[in-house]
Scaffold this motif. Structure first.
Motif, PDB file in Angstrom:
ATOM      1  N   GLY A  79       0.787  -1.220   0.000  1.00  0.00           N
ATOM      2  CA  GLY A  79       0.000   0.000   0.000  1.00  0.00           C
ATOM      3  C   GLY A  79       0.816   1.264   0.000  1.00  0.00           C
ATOM      4  O   GLY A  79       0.348   2.315  -0.413  1.00  0.00           O
ATOM      5  N   SER A  80       2.039   1.230   0.498  1.00  0.00           N
ATOM      6  CA  SER A  80       2.833   2.450   0.604  1.00  0.00           C
ATOM      7  C   SER A  80       3.514   2.780  -0.701  1.00  0.00           C
ATOM      8  O   SER A  80       3.652   1.937  -1.588  1.00  0.00           O
ATOM      9  N   ILE A  81       3.965   4.026  -0.814  1.00  0.00           N
ATOM     10  CA  ILE A  81       4.729   4.436  -1.993  1.00  0.00           C
ATOM     11  C   ILE A  81       5.980   3.598  -2.097  1.00  0.00           C
ATOM     12  O   ILE A  81       6.338   3.113  -3.170  1.00  0.00           O
ATOM     13  N   ASP A  82       6.710   3.400  -0.979  1.00  0.00           N
ATOM     14  CA  ASP A  82       7.936   2.618  -1.018  1.00  0.00           C
ATOM     15  C   ASP A  82       7.646   1.187  -1.447  1.00  0.00           C
ATOM     16  O   ASP A  82       8.385   0.602  -2.223  1.00  0.00           O
ATOM     17  N   GLY A  83       6.557   0.625  -0.912  1.00  0.00           N
ATOM     18  CA  GLY A  83       6.224  -0.742  -1.265  1.00  0.00           C
ATOM     19  C   GLY A  83       5.890  -0.871  -2.733  1.00  0.00           C
ATOM     20  O   GLY A  83       6.270  -1.827  -3.399  1.00  0.00           O
ATOM     21  N   GLN A  84       5.166   0.108  -3.266  1.00  0.00           N
ATOM     22  CA  GLN A  84       4.811   0.066  -4.672  1.00  0.00           C
ATOM     23  C   GLN A  84       6.041   0.210  -5.550  1.00  0.00           C
ATOM     24  O   GLN A  84       6.170  -0.426  -6.589  1.00  0.00           O
ATOM     25  N   LEU A 380      11.717  14.088  -0.265  1.00  0.00           N
ATOM     26  CA  LEU A 380      11.538  13.843   1.166  1.00  0.00           C
ATOM     27  C   LEU A 380      10.289  13.008   1.428  1.00  0.00           C
ATOM     28  O   LEU A 380      10.311  12.044   2.200  1.00  0.00           O
ATOM     29  N   MET A 381       9.195  13.357   0.775  1.00  0.00           N
ATOM     30  CA  MET A 381       7.938  12.647   1.003  1.00  0.00           C
ATOM     31  C   MET A 381       8.011  11.192   0.558  1.00  0.00           C
ATOM     32  O   MET A 381       7.279  10.340   1.069  1.00  0.00           O
ATOM     33  N   HIS A 382       8.891  10.922  -0.378  1.00  0.00           N
ATOM     34  CA  HIS A 382       9.066   9.538  -0.827  1.00  0.00           C
ATOM     35  C   HIS A 382       9.467   8.621   0.327  1.00  0.00           C
ATOM     36  O   HIS A 382       9.121   7.431   0.344  1.00  0.00           O
ATOM     37  N   TRP A 383      10.179   9.160   1.312  1.00  0.00           N
ATOM     38  CA  TRP A 383      10.684   8.345   2.412  1.00  0.00           C
ATOM     39  C   TRP A 383       9.786   8.404   3.660  1.00  0.00           C
ATOM     40  O   TRP A 383      10.200   8.004   4.751  1.00  0.00           O
ATOM     41  N   GLU A 384       8.563   8.881   3.505  1.00  0.00           N
ATOM     42  CA  GLU A 384       7.689   9.086   4.661  1.00  0.00           C
ATOM     43  C   GLU A 384       7.535   7.836   5.513  1.00  0.00           C
ATOM     44  O   GLU A 384       7.654   7.889   6.746  1.00  0.00           O
ATOM     45  N   GLU A 411      15.554   4.512 -13.280  1.00  0.00           N
ATOM     46  CA  GLU A 411      14.842   5.688 -13.797  1.00  0.00           C
ATOM     47  C   GLU A 411      13.420   5.749 -13.273  1.00  0.00           C
ATOM     48  O   GLU A 411      12.877   6.832 -13.058  1.00  0.00           O
ATOM     49  N   GLU A 412      12.797   4.602 -13.074  1.00  0.00           N
ATOM     50  CA  GLU A 412      11.397   4.572 -12.655  1.00  0.00           C
ATOM     51  C   GLU A 412      11.195   5.304 -11.318  1.00  0.00           C
ATOM     52  O   GLU A 412      10.247   6.083 -11.165  1.00  0.00           O
ATOM     53  N   GLN A 413      12.085   5.043 -10.360  1.00  0.00           N
ATOM     54  CA  GLN A 413      11.952   5.697  -9.055  1.00  0.00           C
ATOM     55  C   GLN A 413      12.182   7.193  -9.161  1.00  0.00           C
ATOM     56  O   GLN A 413      11.454   7.992  -8.563  1.00  0.00           O
ATOM     57  N   LEU A 414      13.182   7.588  -9.931  1.00  0.00           N
ATOM     58  CA  LEU A 414      13.447   9.010 -10.103  1.00  0.00           C
ATOM     59  C   LEU A 414      12.276   9.698 -10.786  1.00  0.00           C
ATOM     60  O   LEU A 414      11.863  10.797 -10.391  1.00  0.00           O
ATOM     61  N   GLU A 415      11.714   9.059 -11.794  1.00  0.00           N
ATOM     62  CA  GLU A 415      10.597   9.670 -12.513  1.00  0.00           C
ATOM     63  C   GLU A 415       9.349   9.760 -11.647  1.00  0.00           C
ATOM     64  O   GLU A 415       8.530  10.669 -11.819  1.00  0.00           O
ATOM     65  N   MET A 416       9.193   8.839 -10.695  1.00  0.00           N
ATOM     66  CA  MET A 416       8.073   8.946  -9.762  1.00  0.00           C
ATOM     67  C   MET A 416       8.214  10.211  -8.919  1.00  0.00           C
ATOM     68  O   MET A 416       7.235  10.929  -8.666  1.00  0.00           O
ATOM     69  N   VAL A 417       9.434  10.496  -8.475  1.00  0.00           N
ATOM     70  CA  VAL A 417       9.684  11.712  -7.698  1.00  0.00           C
ATOM     71  C   VAL A 417       9.429  12.951  -8.556  1.00  0.00           C
ATOM     72  O   VAL A 417       8.811  13.926  -8.100  1.00  0.00           O
ATOM     73  N   LEU A 418       9.882  12.927  -9.804  1.00  0.00           N
ATOM     74  CA  LEU A 418       9.661  14.073 -10.694  1.00  0.00           C
ATOM     75  C   LEU A 418       8.174  14.292 -10.953  1.00  0.00           C
ATOM     76  O   LEU A 418       7.712  15.435 -11.036  1.00  0.00           O
ATOM     77  N   THR A 419       7.434  13.206 -11.071  1.00  0.00           N
ATOM     78  CA  THR A 419       5.979  13.320 -11.263  1.00  0.00           C
ATOM     79  C   THR A 419       5.323  13.954 -10.045  1.00  0.00           C
ATOM     80  O   THR A 419       4.488  14.844 -10.159  1.00  0.00           O
TER      81      THR A 419
END
Length: 432
Positions: A79-84, A380-384, A411-419
């Motif tokens: 359910g979490s962003i990190d998990g996804q 920062l929010m990515h690591w909540e 790239e996928e993780q970086l692009e999630m942050v950019l989005t």
């Protein structure tokens, strides 16, 4: 069919696939109440990976087609962003590897997108706004040097003028070398000597994970251009961290002369003429990049202080509990976000991903400084989930934020942050 009708129809076609890509971002809206929540939800439909408003204020030409293909993405069940993100994997003809197998950081570039770049760059006068639209979501590696020069205004959009402009600017830089650098220390002022000493100290620390940057020829080139930059920009002079800002330019422009992969590069493959050309391009591109964030490097670095404050405000609006958690442990944003802003997040991601990060930064144009605020907030929010863990105390949090675990990022993780950054800016930012 009218152009506007086409845009809507394409956006509708990809709507279902996009929902999976943007699910982690949309989760952010659950913390916002009332009108803010409605506006945040609306912003999800204007992300750079969908149809909707673009970075430059126009409408994206073909919805999500120029971004990550949602049909190639599968989310994990967590359910979490990190998990996804841990479950994020790519499949299909555009992919080069899955996240789980730990091979390639970057994906193969889609041929249809590359064709758009080729067509645009072949025009007698390049449409810079259209180029920004394409570049925001990533640039083909072999076209990256030309695109970066155009985005920064170092290369003119008129093709007939490009070769002469490049030759003139390179010569101009080469004439600076004997004027400012190749002089005896006895002829330098105390301020110039102090600046040179600082550059000499910083250069060996540059990109420590990349062996090529430890070559004497490369370090001497960095030393030269950084010192000359500082002398030519007395309002700020050279500031620690600027050495990091040059490295993406240096690697990308060297790539025009050296075969891939970068791990195989050696200084012996470079002639003096090649090195001076690359060095000149890096110098002028650094000039253009820093123009947008000049007050980040003037006395007391007020631009960085302001940006760190804005990062906290943005995170507080969306993730109040996260800011409360940091406050509870007596952690000030300045303790970790200063470096993020000073080095534009380049030290927080693997070096190979800095090129993709720069694609978006440079495509932002005059709004780059504003976007950086939201990129840091999204990072920062990515690591909540980790930061909210009960086992995290003051020292744990500080150490985590000063060296976040991005070593295995793709790239996928970086692009999630950019989005996420785009959505945050769309809802919280003000049009400049």
């Amino acid at each position: 069919m009218a152009a506007s009708d086409q845009k809507v129809s394409v956006g509708d076609k990809v709507k279902e696939g996009l929902s999976s890509l943007l699910k982690p971002v949309k989760a952010l809206s659950t913390k916002i109440a009332g009108k803010d929540k409605e506006e945040f939800d609306e912003g999800l439909h204007k992300s750079p990976f969908r149809g909707g408003h673009s970075r430059t204020g126009s409408v994206l030409q073909e919805g999500n087609e120029d971004g990550v293909s949602p049909t190639h993405i599968a989310m994990g069940s967590a359910g979490s962003i990190d998990g996804q993100m841990a479950g994020l994997r790519f499949a299909g003809p555009d992919a080069t590897a899955t996240v789980a197998d730990g091979t390639a950081r970057t994906r193969a570039f889609p041929e249809h997108r590359k064709n758009k770049f080729t067509k645009l760059l072949s025009e007698p006068v390049v449409d810079i706004d259209a180029l920004r639209e394409l570049c925001w979501n990533g640039i083909p590696p072999d076209l990256r040097p030309t695109c970066w020069r155009l985005l920064l205004g170092y290369l003119p959009p008129a093709k007939a003028r490009q070769a002469t402009t490049l030759a003139r600017k390179r010569l101009e830089y080469q004439e600076m070398v004997p004027q400012f650098y190749d002089v005896a220390n006895s002829e330098r002022t105390e301020e110039e000597l102090a600046a040179l000493r600082q550059v000499i100290v910083d250069v060996p620390r540059t990109a420590p994970t990349v062996p090529f940057f430890q070559e004497k020829l490369i370090q001497k080139s960095l030393e030269r251009l950084l010192y000359i930059w500082g002398i030519r920009h007395p309002a700020s002079g050279y500031v620690q961290g600027m050495n990091d800002l040059v490295t993406p330019f240096l690697a990308v422009f060297l790539g025009e002369h050296l075969p891939e992969p970068m791990e195989s590069w050696t200084a012996e493959q470079l002639s003096e003429e090649m090195m001076l050309q690359v060095e000149a391009d890096c110098y002028w591109c650094l000039c253009k990049l820093v123009e947008a964030i000049q007050d980040h490097y003037t006395y007391a670095q007020p631009g960085i202080q302001r940006t760190v404050f804005q990062i906290k405000e943005a995170v507080h609006t969306i993730k109040e509990r996260l800011v409360g958690r940091l406050d509870e442990h007596g952690i000030d944003f300045i303790q970790f976000a200063w470096r993020w802003v000073n080095c534009l997040l380049i030290r927080e991601v693997p070096f190979e991903l800095s090129f993709r990060l720069w694609d978006t930064y440079l495509a932002e144009g005059h709004r780059f400084a504003e976007f950086l605020t939201y990129a840091c907030a999204a990072f920062l929010m990515h690591w909540e989930e980790v930061l909210m863990g009960q086992h995290m105390e003051f020292q744990d949090i500080i150490m985590f934020l000063q060296k976040p675990p991005t070593q295995e990022w793709r790239e996928e993780q970086l692009e999630m942050v950019l989005t996420q950054a785009y959505v945050l800016r769309n809802q919280l930012g003000k049009e400049s």
